[in-house]
Write a protein that holds these residues in place. Structure first.
Motif, mmCIF file in Angstrom:
data_model
loop_
_atom_site.group_PDB
_atom_site.id
_atom_site.type_symbol
_atom_site.label_atom_id
_atom_site.label_comp_id
_atom_site.label_asym_id
_atom_site.label_seq_id
_atom_site.Cartn_x
_atom_site.Cartn_y
_atom_site.Cartn_z
ATOM 1 N N HIS A 11 77.549 -95.696 -31.423
ATOM 2 C CA HIS A 11 76.185 -95.249 -31.677
ATOM 3 C C HIS A 11 75.377 -96.410 -32.235
ATOM 4 O O HIS A 11 75.835 -97.098 -33.138
ATOM 5 N N ARG A 64 85.550 -86.583 -38.671
ATOM 6 C CA ARG A 64 85.058 -86.119 -37.378
ATOM 7 C C ARG A 64 84.974 -87.284 -36.393
ATOM 8 O O ARG A 64 85.397 -87.180 -35.240
ATOM 9 N N ALA A 65 84.461 -88.425 -36.874
ATOM 10 C CA ALA A 65 84.303 -89.578 -35.982
ATOM 11 C C ALA A 65 85.649 -90.097 -35.488
ATOM 12 O O ALA A 65 85.783 -90.500 -34.331
ATOM 13 N N VAL A 79 83.999 -96.567 -33.041
ATOM 14 C CA VAL A 79 85.418 -96.338 -33.293
ATOM 15 C C VAL A 79 86.211 -97.386 -32.526
ATOM 16 O O VAL A 79 85.887 -97.697 -31.383
ATOM 17 N N ARG A 123 77.485 -97.849 -35.373
ATOM 18 C CA ARG A 123 78.723 -97.127 -35.709
ATOM 19 C C ARG A 123 79.611 -97.075 -34.474
ATOM 20 O O ARG A 123 79.139 -96.801 -33.377
ATOM 21 N N TYR A 157 87.166 -97.174 -37.953
ATOM 22 C CA TYR A 157 85.794 -96.688 -37.806
ATOM 23 C C TYR A 157 84.903 -97.643 -38.576
ATOM 24 O O TYR A 157 85.084 -97.819 -39.789
ATOM 25 N N SER A 194 92.454 -93.465 -32.333
ATOM 26 C CA SER A 194 91.444 -94.141 -33.118
ATOM 27 C C SER A 194 92.131 -94.817 -34.298
ATOM 28 O O SER A 194 92.897 -94.193 -35.013
ATOM 29 N N GLU A 232 83.899 -94.533 -29.168
ATOM 30 C CA GLU A 232 82.541 -93.996 -29.218
ATOM 31 C C GLU A 232 81.621 -94.936 -29.989
ATOM 32 O O GLU A 232 81.990 -95.459 -31.045
ATOM 33 N N ASP A 278 82.490 -86.566 -42.335
ATOM 34 C CA ASP A 278 81.940 -87.237 -41.158
ATOM 35 C C ASP A 278 82.864 -88.328 -40.628
ATOM 36 O O ASP A 278 82.943 -88.538 -39.422
#
Lengths: 238, 238
Positions: free
Chosen positions: A102, A193-194, A130, A128, A140, A137, A100, A190
């Motif tokens: 961003h 979660r990521a 992963v 940001r 990060y 994963s 993912e 956070d």
DNA sequence: CAGATGTCAATTGTCAGACAATTGACATCT
DNA sequence: AGATGTCAATTGTCTGACAATTGACATCTG
């Protein structure tokens, strides 16, 4: 146009190969001999030798000769050389892919403004993403850069997951070094979660400042690594 | 007998001072000028310059001049220089003391024998100790060495908590470099007991091989650090 | 015979001077 | 205004030479 390496570069590579192929403690050919073989003057050769000497790969003794120390440093470079996670993964044969992603243009937080030494009102780009390995994963990465350092266009076109590789390829500004602080932490909300992990899981964390040649901070980054996927090491010298 | 520094050493020190005193990006005097000022030939000067160049402290541009990069590397050395935890703590002003200490002469485990490249029947010395900071255990260090490297006598007499400092002081064998692997782990049962922490607490772990000049492994060590007491960083260069 | 001493070739350390290649500023031309 | 030529300054490289150190060998000496 053919890319021609300069005399120094050729010499450096040839010497590196020669040293890497030598056994620990072995004596190298004499300087006049080597200079002949590499088709350079002795002065140029000596300057190249000095480079390897400062790296601890060889040592010279007047009247005796030049000897190679153990070639640990040659076959095995660690964290002290600045390269991206992707490049590092490729070296150790770990297939990784971009998870993912961003990309946020925004204003810096107080911490980021201070780290990057910029105004609170100026713009930054926050990247940001992963890093996936074996369908899990593994890392990060959060990079924050002043908006004038990296054009969003370049990010869209050929972003492979590494801000560092992009900056290196771009060549402007020229990069000099990075200061990387090493910690062991537990995953915050956070980050958990990521990365799709549990809050409180143990992570290796790097906080890094990337410096350009003129001394400016061009990237402030947090990197989180799940143990087991990557192996980081440092070669330490006296 | 007066200890006289060689031409190279003098030159190196003078150049280091000159570079350290310069502002980032500043241009150094030209090579002929510097050679005159330092009373050496230009060839010798250039060899010394190359040493600083490989360390990333300066860069040279043909036709333009020699420039100093930002002096991060000078004022701020990180993990890549080989020094003991005690020395490091002293540098950052953290008062540490030696906690519980165990010195065990014994035979190596299979892992240790392989790491040290010795026979299973040979003898090793295992040094385990806790480093205290602010009345709490901050680190737990376990060193394993072949018994012929370090005499138990030296350990008894002036052991301050650092095997590395002892080996450096002893001077024999001459140390070359260390390979340090970095991990984030949770405390195992015995580590937790030694450090008086909870099993499962997060720790930064270094696994290190210490090499002598001849390439021999003279120390195999595990180091555990509780987050918050020490700050480790690496300077990375292109 | 054992140890000290002298000799000598090989090797790295340093030097002086020269020319090539590149850079950057300035003047000049279009 | 922009392109082009000129030129001094600077680093890159080369050549040849001599000094200092090392290590092996021969020689002297008690």
């Amino acid at each position: 146009m053919v890319s021609v390496l300069s005399t120094s570069q050729r010499l450096h590579e040839n010497l590196a190969r020669l040293i890497a192929d030598s056994a620990p403690g072995e004596r190298l050919p004499s300087e006049p001999e080597l200079a002949r073989r590499m088709s350079v003057s002795r002065a140029t050769l000596r300057e190249a030798m000095r480079a390897f000497e400062t790296q601890g790969m060889i040592y010279r003794r007047q009247g005796s000769g030049t000897y190679v120390t153990h070639p640990t440093q040659v076959i095995d470079s660690g964290l002290e050389v600045l390269q991206s996670i992707e490049t590092l993964a490729r070296h150790i044969g770990l297939p990784v892919s971009l998870g993912e992603l961003h990309i946020d243009p925004r204003t810096p937080t107080e911490e980021e403004a201070q780290a990057l030494n910029i105004e609170l009102e100026s713009g930054v780009i926050c990247v940001r993403r992963v890093i996936m390995a074996q369908d899990h994963s593994a890392a990060y990465l959060v990079d924050t850069l002043p908006e004038d350092v990296l054009s969003p266009k370049a990010l869209e076109v050929d972003f492979t997951g590494s801000v560092l590789d992009l900056l290196l390829k771009q060549g402007n500004p020229p990069l000099a070094s990075s200061r990387c602080e090493i910690n062991a932490v537990t995953a915050s909300v956070d980050v958990a979660r990521a990365m799709h992990i549990q809050r409180g899981d143990v992570l290796l964390r790097f906080v890094a400042y990337l410096y350009a040649g003129n001394g400016r901070v061009v990237d402030y980054s947090y990197s989180y690594f799940l143990p087991g996927y990557f192996r980081f090491h440092v070669v330490r010298r006296v």
